[in-house]
Design a protein around this motif. Structure first.
Motif, mmCIF file in Angstrom:
data_model
loop_
_atom_site.group_PDB
_atom_site.id
_atom_site.type_symbol
_atom_site.label_atom_id
_atom_site.label_comp_id
_atom_site.label_asym_id
_atom_site.label_seq_id
_atom_site.Cartn_x
_atom_site.Cartn_y
_atom_site.Cartn_z
ATOM 1 N N LEU A 142 0.827 -1.209 0.000
ATOM 2 C CA LEU A 142 0.000 0.000 0.000
ATOM 3 C C LEU A 142 0.861 1.259 0.000
ATOM 4 O O LEU A 142 0.418 2.322 0.419
ATOM 5 C CB LEU A 142 -0.941 -0.012 1.217
ATOM 6 C CG LEU A 142 -1.956 -1.154 1.259
ATOM 7 C CD1 LEU A 142 -2.759 -1.098 2.551
ATOM 8 C CD2 LEU A 142 -2.883 -1.111 0.048
ATOM 9 N N GLY A 143 2.095 1.117 -0.449
ATOM 10 C CA GLY A 143 2.955 2.282 -0.634
ATOM 11 C C GLY A 143 3.846 2.627 0.536
ATOM 12 O O GLY A 143 4.628 3.582 0.453
ATOM 13 N N TRP A 144 3.791 1.858 1.631
ATOM 14 C CA TRP A 144 4.659 2.146 2.777
ATOM 15 C C TRP A 144 6.068 1.615 2.518
ATOM 16 O O TRP A 144 6.251 0.582 1.862
ATOM 17 C CB TRP A 144 4.101 1.503 4.047
ATOM 18 C CG TRP A 144 5.003 1.700 5.241
ATOM 19 C CD1 TRP A 144 5.001 2.755 6.092
ATOM 20 C CD2 TRP A 144 6.054 0.833 5.684
ATOM 21 N NE1 TRP A 144 5.976 2.606 7.055
ATOM 22 C CE2 TRP A 144 6.650 1.429 6.817
ATOM 23 C CE3 TRP A 144 6.563 -0.381 5.230
ATOM 24 C CZ2 TRP A 144 7.703 0.852 7.508
ATOM 25 C CZ3 TRP A 144 7.624 -0.955 5.905
ATOM 26 C CH2 TRP A 144 8.180 -0.340 7.032
ATOM 27 N N THR A 218 7.199 3.693 -10.109
ATOM 28 C CA THR A 218 6.082 2.943 -10.685
ATOM 29 C C THR A 218 6.590 1.711 -11.415
ATOM 30 O O THR A 218 6.024 0.613 -11.304
ATOM 31 C CB THR A 218 5.264 3.831 -11.652
ATOM 32 O OG1 THR A 218 4.733 4.954 -10.933
ATOM 33 C CG2 THR A 218 4.105 3.042 -12.261
ATOM 34 N N ASN A 219 7.688 1.868 -12.142
ATOM 35 C CA ASN A 219 8.297 0.722 -12.823
ATOM 36 C C ASN A 219 8.812 -0.304 -11.821
ATOM 37 O O ASN A 219 8.723 -1.515 -12.061
ATOM 38 C CB ASN A 219 9.438 1.194 -13.724
ATOM 39 C CG ASN A 219 8.953 1.981 -14.917
ATOM 40 O OD1 ASN A 219 7.830 1.773 -15.389
ATOM 41 N ND2 ASN A 219 9.773 2.895 -15.419
ATOM 42 N N ASN A 233 1.502 4.137 -5.992
ATOM 43 C CA ASN A 233 2.426 5.269 -6.067
ATOM 44 C C ASN A 233 1.738 6.593 -5.746
ATOM 45 O O ASN A 233 2.360 7.502 -5.188
ATOM 46 C CB ASN A 233 3.079 5.322 -7.444
ATOM 47 C CG ASN A 233 4.580 5.474 -7.336
ATOM 48 O OD1 ASN A 233 5.143 5.531 -6.246
ATOM 49 N ND2 ASN A 233 5.250 5.540 -8.464
ATOM 50 N N PHE A 234 0.465 6.707 -6.091
ATOM 51 C CA PHE A 234 -0.278 7.906 -5.703
ATOM 52 C C PHE A 234 -0.441 7.977 -4.184
ATOM 53 O O PHE A 234 -0.388 9.058 -3.591
ATOM 54 C CB PHE A 234 -1.638 7.949 -6.395
ATOM 55 C CG PHE A 234 -1.607 8.573 -7.759
ATOM 56 C CD1 PHE A 234 -1.277 9.920 -7.909
ATOM 57 C CD2 PHE A 234 -1.898 7.829 -8.895
ATOM 58 C CE1 PHE A 234 -1.238 10.510 -9.171
ATOM 59 C CE2 PHE A 234 -1.844 8.404 -10.158
ATOM 60 C CZ PHE A 234 -1.520 9.751 -10.296
ATOM 61 N N ILE A 235 -0.605 6.811 -3.563
ATOM 62 C CA ILE A 235 -0.674 6.781 -2.096
ATOM 63 C C ILE A 235 0.661 7.225 -1.505
ATOM 64 O O ILE A 235 0.706 8.001 -0.536
ATOM 65 C CB ILE A 235 -1.049 5.367 -1.604
ATOM 66 C CG1 ILE A 235 -2.466 5.017 -2.045
ATOM 67 C CG2 ILE A 235 -0.928 5.286 -0.068
ATOM 68 C CD1 ILE A 235 -2.855 3.575 -1.771
ATOM 69 N N ARG A 236 1.763 6.753 -2.107
ATOM 70 C CA ARG A 236 3.092 7.191 -1.675
ATOM 71 C C ARG A 236 3.232 8.703 -1.810
ATOM 72 O O ARG A 236 3.733 9.382 -0.904
ATOM 73 C CB ARG A 236 4.195 6.524 -2.512
ATOM 74 C CG ARG A 236 4.492 5.088 -2.189
ATOM 75 C CD ARG A 236 5.643 4.576 -3.035
ATOM 76 N NE ARG A 236 6.901 5.160 -2.633
ATOM 77 C CZ ARG A 236 7.723 5.834 -3.435
ATOM 78 N NH1 ARG A 236 7.400 6.041 -4.702
ATOM 79 N NH2 ARG A 236 8.855 6.312 -2.990
ATOM 80 N N ALA A 237 2.795 9.231 -2.943
ATOM 81 C CA ALA A 237 2.899 10.674 -3.177
ATOM 82 C C ALA A 237 2.065 11.452 -2.162
ATOM 83 O O ALA A 237 2.489 12.511 -1.682
ATOM 84 C CB ALA A 237 2.445 10.998 -4.601
ATOM 85 N N PHE A 238 0.886 10.931 -1.832
ATOM 86 C CA PHE A 238 0.036 11.587 -0.838
ATOM 87 C C PHE A 238 0.715 11.592 0.530
ATOM 88 O O PHE A 238 0.678 12.601 1.263
ATOM 89 C CB PHE A 238 -1.312 10.879 -0.758
ATOM 90 C CG PHE A 238 -2.248 11.473 0.259
ATOM 91 C CD1 PHE A 238 -2.884 12.682 0.006
ATOM 92 C CD2 PHE A 238 -2.486 10.821 1.456
ATOM 93 C CE1 PHE A 238 -3.749 13.236 0.947
ATOM 94 C CE2 PHE A 238 -3.342 11.369 2.400
ATOM 95 C CZ PHE A 238 -3.977 12.581 2.139
ATOM 96 N N ASN A 239 1.358 10.489 0.874
ATOM 97 C CA ASN A 239 2.079 10.411 2.146
ATOM 98 C C ASN A 239 3.238 11.407 2.191
ATOM 99 O O ASN A 239 3.498 12.038 3.225
ATOM 100 C CB ASN A 239 2.596 8.991 2.382
ATOM 101 C CG ASN A 239 1.474 8.005 2.661
ATOM 102 O OD1 ASN A 239 0.407 8.397 3.122
ATOM 103 N ND2 ASN A 239 1.706 6.739 2.384
#
Length: 266
Positions: A142-144, A218-219, A233-239
Motif C-alpha cells: 500500500l505504498g509504505w 512505478t516501474n 504510487n499515488f498513495i506514496r505521493a500523498f504520504n
C-alpha cells in the motif's frame, strides 16, 4: 556487533565535513567507515584526508570512477566487514551521538535482521525542516516503505537478496527495500529520528525530482509484481505531501553544534 557505515560521495566538499563529524561524535565505536568517492574534482578528498587520522584504523577510502550512486553503494557493501551495514550519504548527518548505540541495542534486544527510524529532510543550510518522515509501520503493498537513509541491515541480507539494481537510476533503493520486505526480512522500528538528510537530491529536489522518482518507482512496483502500481504510487505521493506539510507546520529551528544538529524552539 560491528557496524560498517558507507558514505558515497562525488564533489561533496560543501557537505561532507558535517557527515564526517557526525560519525566521529558517536559514542559507540565498534565500526568501520568506508568512503566510496566517484573521482571528485573539487577538494572532497582533501577534506577526507584531513579527518582520516581522527578515524585511526577505522576508515577505508576508495576513489575511482563508477556507474552512479548505486554502483558506489554496491562497492561499499562488497568491501564491508561488519555485521551490520548502514549507508550515510555525503549530505546526510547522524542526528545525535547515540545513533549507533541505539541501533546495536535494538538488534541485540529484538533479534531483528534490520532496523529503521524516522527521517527529517532539511533545507540545504540545515536550518529548517522541509519534510518529516515518521516511518512507523505499514504495508509495502500500500505504498509504505522505511526511509532508506535510516535502514541498517545485517550483511547477510545483502548476501542473500542481492545488492542495488543498476538498471534504476533513482529508485534502486526502493526496489531493494521492496525485495527484502517481500521476503519478510524482520525489521525493527526505532521510534526516534536518527538521520537528517539535506534536500536537493534528484528525488527530493522539487516537482521535477518527484516526477522522475514517481515514474521510476512505478516501474519498480510493476517489476516486483505489486498490484495497482499507479494507485500505490499515488498513495506514496500523498504520504510525501503529508510529510512536507508536517515539516512546514513544525515549530523547530535547527542549528549544527559539533557536527550534530540540535533542536531549538523558536
Amino acid at each position: 556487533m560491528k557496524i560498517s557505515i558507507i558514505t558515497v560521495c562525488y564533489n561533496s566538499a560543501k557537505t561532507i565535513e558535517d557527515t564526517l563529524k557526525s560519525i566521529l561524535n558517536q559514542t559507540y565505536t565498534n565500526y568501520e567507515y568506508i568512503i566510496v568517492d566517484g573521482g571528485s574534482k573539487d577538494n572532497t578528498l582533501e577534506i577526507i584526508k584531513k579527518y582520516k587520522l581522527k578515524f585511526t584504523n577505522k576508515i577505508k577510502v576508495i576513489s575511482e570512477k563508477d556507474k552512479g550512486i548505486f554502483d558506489a553503494m554496491n562497492k561499499g557493501i562488497k568491501n564491508s566487514t561488519g555485521d551490520i551495514i548502514g549507508i550515510l550519504n555525503s549530505d546526510d548527518i547522524l542526528a545525535h551521538e547515540n545513533v549507533f548505540y541505539k541501533i546495536v541495542k535494538t538488534f541485540e534486544k529484538t533479534n531483528c535482521e534490520g532496523t529503521y527510524s524516522n527521517l527529517y529532510i532539511l533545507d540545504k543550510n540545515l536550518n529548517r525542516i522541509i519534510r518529516k518522515f515518521k516511518a512507523k509501520k505499514g504495508n509495502y503493498k500500500l505504498g509504505w516503505y522505511p526511509p532508506h537513509p535510516t535502514l541498517y541491515l545485517q550483511k547477510k541480507i545483502y548476501n542473500k537478496y542481492g545488492n542495488y539494481n543498476l538498471d534504476y537510476k533513482i529508485a534502486s533503493d526502493y526496489d531493494f527495500m521492496i525485495r527484502i520486505m517481500k521476503n519478510r526480512v524482520k525489521l525493527s522500528y526505532i521510534k526516534d529520528c536518527l538521520v537528517y538528510m539535506r534536500s536537493g537530491g534528484i528525488s527530493t529536489d522539487g516537482l521535477k525530482g518527484y516526477k522522475k522518482s514517481f515514474t521510476e518507482s512505478t516501474n519498480v512496483l510493476k517489476n516486483n509484481g505489486i498490484k495497482y502500481p499507479y494507485l500505490v504510487n499515488f498513495i506514496r505521493a500523498f504520504n510525501i505531501f503529508n510529510q512536507v506539510l508536517a515539516g512546514k507546520l513544525s515549530n523547530n529551528k535547527l542549528s549544527i553544534m559539533n557536527g550534530n544538529i540540535k533542536n531549538k524552539q523558536r
